[in-house]
Motif scaffolding. Structure first.
Motif, PDB file in Angstrom:
ATOM      1  N   TYR A 150       0.815  -1.237   0.000  1.00 40.84           N
ATOM      2  CA  TYR A 150       0.000   0.000   0.000  1.00 40.84           C
ATOM      3  C   TYR A 150       0.839   1.273   0.000  1.00 40.84           C
ATOM      4  O   TYR A 150       0.453   2.330   0.554  1.00 40.84           O
ATOM      5  N   LEU A 151       2.016   1.261  -0.676  1.00 40.60           N
ATOM      6  CA  LEU A 151       2.919   2.403  -0.633  1.00 40.60           C
ATOM      7  C   LEU A 151       2.319   3.667  -1.254  1.00 40.60           C
ATOM      8  O   LEU A 151       2.653   4.783  -0.834  1.00 40.60           O
ATOM      9  N   ASP A 152       1.425   3.525  -2.266  1.00 36.91           N
ATOM     10  CA  ASP A 152       0.819   4.704  -2.886  1.00 36.91           C
ATOM     11  C   ASP A 152       0.029   5.526  -1.871  1.00 36.91           C
ATOM     12  O   ASP A 152      -0.001   6.756  -1.944  1.00 36.91           O
ATOM     13  N   LEU A 153      -0.619   4.844  -0.937  1.00 41.05           N
ATOM     14  CA  LEU A 153      -1.424   5.535   0.065  1.00 41.05           C
ATOM     15  C   LEU A 153      -0.596   6.517   0.877  1.00 41.05           C
ATOM     16  O   LEU A 153      -1.085   7.560   1.301  1.00 41.05           O
ATOM     17  N   ILE A 164       3.202  10.529   3.514  1.00 41.98           N
ATOM     18  CA  ILE A 164       2.075  11.439   3.663  1.00 41.98           C
ATOM     19  C   ILE A 164       1.115  10.877   4.704  1.00 41.98           C
ATOM     20  O   ILE A 164       0.750   9.695   4.655  1.00 41.98           O
ATOM     21  N   TRP A 165       0.665  11.743   5.641  1.00 41.85           N
ATOM     22  CA  TRP A 165      -0.245  11.314   6.694  1.00 41.85           C
ATOM     23  C   TRP A 165      -1.492  12.187   6.691  1.00 41.85           C
ATOM     24  O   TRP A 165      -1.427  13.367   6.336  1.00 41.85           O
ATOM     25  N   PRO A 166      -2.625  11.636   7.086  1.00 40.61           N
ATOM     26  CA  PRO A 166      -3.824  12.472   7.248  1.00 40.61           C
ATOM     27  C   PRO A 166      -3.566  13.554   8.295  1.00 40.61           C
ATOM     28  O   PRO A 166      -2.732  13.383   9.192  1.00 40.61           O
ATOM     29  N   SER A 180      -9.504  -0.599   7.611  1.00 43.35           N
ATOM     30  CA  SER A 180      -9.643  -0.554   6.154  1.00 43.35           C
ATOM     31  C   SER A 180      -8.620  -1.435   5.455  1.00 43.35           C
ATOM     32  O   SER A 180      -8.820  -1.827   4.305  1.00 43.35           O
ATOM     33  N   PHE A 181      -7.503  -1.749   6.125  1.00 44.71           N
ATOM     34  CA  PHE A 181      -6.503  -2.642   5.550  1.00 44.71           C
ATOM     35  C   PHE A 181      -6.915  -4.104   5.693  1.00 44.71           C
ATOM     36  O   PHE A 181      -6.386  -4.971   5.003  1.00 44.71           O
ATOM     37  N   ALA A 198       2.273  -2.776  10.646  1.00 41.67           N
ATOM     38  CA  ALA A 198       3.606  -2.648  11.230  1.00 41.67           C
ATOM     39  C   ALA A 198       4.448  -1.634  10.461  1.00 41.67           C
ATOM     40  O   ALA A 198       5.135  -0.785  11.050  1.00 41.67           O
ATOM     41  N   LEU A 199       4.385  -1.711   9.133  1.00 43.56           N
ATOM     42  CA  LEU A 199       5.139  -0.766   8.315  1.00 43.56           C
ATOM     43  C   LEU A 199       4.610   0.648   8.489  1.00 43.56           C
ATOM     44  O   LEU A 199       5.382   1.607   8.604  1.00 43.56           O
ATOM     45  N   ASP A 200       3.280   0.792   8.513  1.00 47.66           N
ATOM     46  CA  ASP A 200       2.676   2.104   8.723  1.00 47.66           C
ATOM     47  C   ASP A 200       3.162   2.710  10.036  1.00 47.66           C
ATOM     48  O   ASP A 200       3.505   3.902  10.101  1.00 47.66           O
TER      49      ASP A 200
END
Length: 269
Positions: A150-153, A164-166, A180-181, A198-200
């Motif tokens: 999900y790197l594009d997100l 990028i974060w909300p 959502s994941f 974990a990556l997030d």
């Protein structure tokens, strides 16, 4: 921001294994937080305990879960230096033995079934039949694979970043994002979303252990499973720098975790 060392040392290996266990114990909280579906509620309890720096991870209140027991089975099997089918039988035997150490640790149904079908020492005894219901996170949390789907997100598919974060991404917002994941609404329960969470968490925390635990261990999903992955990888990057000593100094199985880390490091050289 501190930059991680570019060359992993034996201390980084030890930190990876040790903090993996610490993350597991913290996210599990003796069954209480793994099964709490509200990240904000967990954070409230954490605050009432005096925060992460005030937690001393030790028995009887902070045992490791099945995650660490079977992660150790994998690691200690690898640490023997065996290869090929001999290694597969070795790991299978250690999984069978590890499953005897599950009182109060809550192994998942796929793990229980799979290990029950292992026959180490017999021809092909390390293989088990394909399980179409086996969508849990066990394989991920026992091998520390990292999902890159999900790197594009996060705006990092080009490999450059920054992530990028909300604008709002606290415990409640993370609970929704993590759901959502997921496959079934229980964030981190399956093998595809536990590594993503974990990556997030690692991307958002950088070298800050407390922030890593906030994101990876204290959320309303399968929190110990996501923490065991994130903390292992984080330890390999940063060692134990900035980690409250109480979070790991009396951790259950600390000696085993550090010993197999030393053996794995020696084999990697």
């Amino acid at each position: 921001m501190d930059r991680p060392s570019r060359s992993a040392t034996v201390e980084h290996y030890k930190a990876a294994m040790l903090l993996s266990g610490a993350g597991d114990a913290l996210g599990y909280k003796n069954q209480l937080w793994e099964y709490n579906e509200s990240g904000p509620a967990i954070h409230q309890e954490l605050q009432e305990l005096g925060g992460l720096k005030n937690i001393k991870v030790e028995l009887p209140d902070w045992p490791v879960s099945d995650d660490t027991v079977l992660h150790l089975a994998t690691a200690e099997g690898l640490a023997t230096g065996k290869t090929g089918e001999e290694l597969l039988h070795e790991v299978a035997a250690r999984y069978v033995e590890g499953m005897k150490d599950m009182e109060g640790r809550k192994p998942g149904p796929s793990s229980i079934l799979g290990v029950s079908q292992l026959k180490p020492g017999e021809e092909g005894g390390y293989r088990v039949p394909y399980n179409p219901e086996g969508t849990g996170c066990g394989a991920a949390m026992r091998s520390m694979c990292i999902g890159l789907k999900y790197l594009d997100l996060r705006g990092i598919s080009n490999g450059v970043g920054p992530a990028i974060w909300p604008s709002a991404y606290g415990p409640a917002e993370r609970d929704e994002a993590y759901k959502s994941f997921s496959l079934s609404g229980w964030a981190g329960r399956s093998g595809h979303d536990a590594p993503m969470i974990a990556l997030d968490a690692m991307l958002g925390a950088g070298p800050d252990w407390e922030e890593l635990m906030s994101r990876a261990a204290f959320h309303g999903g399968d929190s110990d499973s996501t923490a065991v992955i994130a903390a292992c990888c984080w330890g390999l990057l940063y060692g134990t720098k900035g980690v409250p000593e109480g979070n790991y100094c009396n951790l259950e199985y600390r000696d085993r975790l550090e010993r197999c880390a030393e053996q794995l490091y020696a084999l990697s050289q």
